[in-house]
Design a protein around this motif. Sequence first.
Motif, PDB file in Angstrom:
ATOM      1  N   LEU A  35     -15.495   9.025 -10.830  1.00  0.00           N
ATOM      2  CA  LEU A  35     -16.089   7.845 -10.249  1.00  0.00           C
ATOM      3  C   LEU A  35     -15.976   7.811  -8.833  1.00  0.00           C
ATOM      4  CD1 LEU A  35     -18.313   5.469 -10.540  1.00  0.00           C
ATOM      5  CD2 LEU A  35     -16.305   4.023 -10.936  1.00  0.00           C
ATOM      6  N   ILE A  56     -19.265  -3.051  -8.758  1.00  0.00           N
ATOM      7  CA  ILE A  56     -19.907  -2.344  -9.951  1.00  0.00           C
ATOM      8  C   ILE A  56     -19.283  -2.855 -11.164  1.00  0.00           C
ATOM      9  CG2 ILE A  56     -20.687  -0.518  -8.474  1.00  0.00           C
ATOM     10  CD1 ILE A  56     -18.837   1.464 -10.157  1.00  0.00           C
ATOM     11  N   GLY A  58     -18.700  -1.048 -15.401  1.00  0.00           N
ATOM     12  CA  GLY A  58     -18.838  -0.205 -16.412  1.00  0.00           C
ATOM     13  C   GLY A  58     -18.170  -0.284 -17.484  1.00  0.00           C
ATOM     14  N   TRP A  81     -14.054  -3.144 -15.360  1.00  0.00           N
ATOM     15  CA  TRP A  81     -14.318  -2.452 -16.407  1.00  0.00           C
ATOM     16  C   TRP A  81     -14.384  -3.176 -17.530  1.00  0.00           C
ATOM     17  CZ3 TRP A  81     -15.535   2.524 -15.410  1.00  0.00           C
ATOM     18  CH2 TRP A  81     -15.130   3.081 -14.158  1.00  0.00           C
ATOM     19  N   MET A  90     -24.359   1.191 -16.143  1.00  0.00           N
ATOM     20  CA  MET A  90     -23.626   0.724 -14.793  1.00  0.00           C
ATOM     21  C   MET A  90     -24.616  -0.331 -14.247  1.00  0.00           C
ATOM     22  SD  MET A  90     -21.687   2.822 -12.132  1.00  0.00           S
ATOM     23  CE  MET A  90     -20.426   3.311 -13.057  1.00  0.00           C
ATOM     24  N   VAL A 104     -26.579   5.517 -17.183  1.00  0.00           N
ATOM     25  CA  VAL A 104     -25.669   6.610 -16.624  1.00  0.00           C
ATOM     26  C   VAL A 104     -25.826   7.789 -17.515  1.00  0.00           C
ATOM     27  CG1 VAL A 104     -23.535   7.380 -16.212  1.00  0.00           C
ATOM     28  CG2 VAL A 104     -24.157   4.996 -15.525  1.00  0.00           C
TER      29      VAL A 104
END
Length: 183
Positions: A35, A56, A58, A81, A90, A104
């Motif tokens: 990442l 972000i 994820g 996360w 994502m 993704v």
Amino acid sequence: MTATPFLIPARLALTPATALAGLLDGAWWPRSRDLAAELPPLAEALEHRFGRITRITGNPTCWPLVPHKVAVQGHTVHVGWFTEQDADKMILLSYAVGRCDLLVIPPETEPDAAARLMSAAALPGNVRAVGALMTDEAEIGLRIRNADRSEDARQAEGRTAATPPQHPVVGARMIELPWYLRR
């Protein structure tokens, strides 16, 4: 003078800016599961449409390293996360526009399959969830592999490829609709 690292462009497909809203804003096909290396080109590619990406979210199951911050073009992107989030999705956040939801596509995906997934995720008004897109693509890939095996078997036996079925209108031939247009 500090040299800027060369960024390989992100493999990205987005819905048209004027399109109907759907469940996804498009798809991203990273080249690796790193990442820290993959996020800078993605953030750069999205900046013109969504503004500066600041956060972000994820699912950590698909990423071997789970950084909580990634340096992107002179600023820091904070990463959250969440195991509850779909592993193939994502969510990118910016102050300017708000939110961008991307499918993704796993980096090891075959190019033809990735292209189909990118097209399906970027369809205007798409209402298919990430899981449904991935499941459909797996089924399509299986059908394509089986069709290729059947064609190879026909050729090995010296037969020609099967002709498409005749359409009820004389002289016309029926073609199969793409999977994303079937009901």
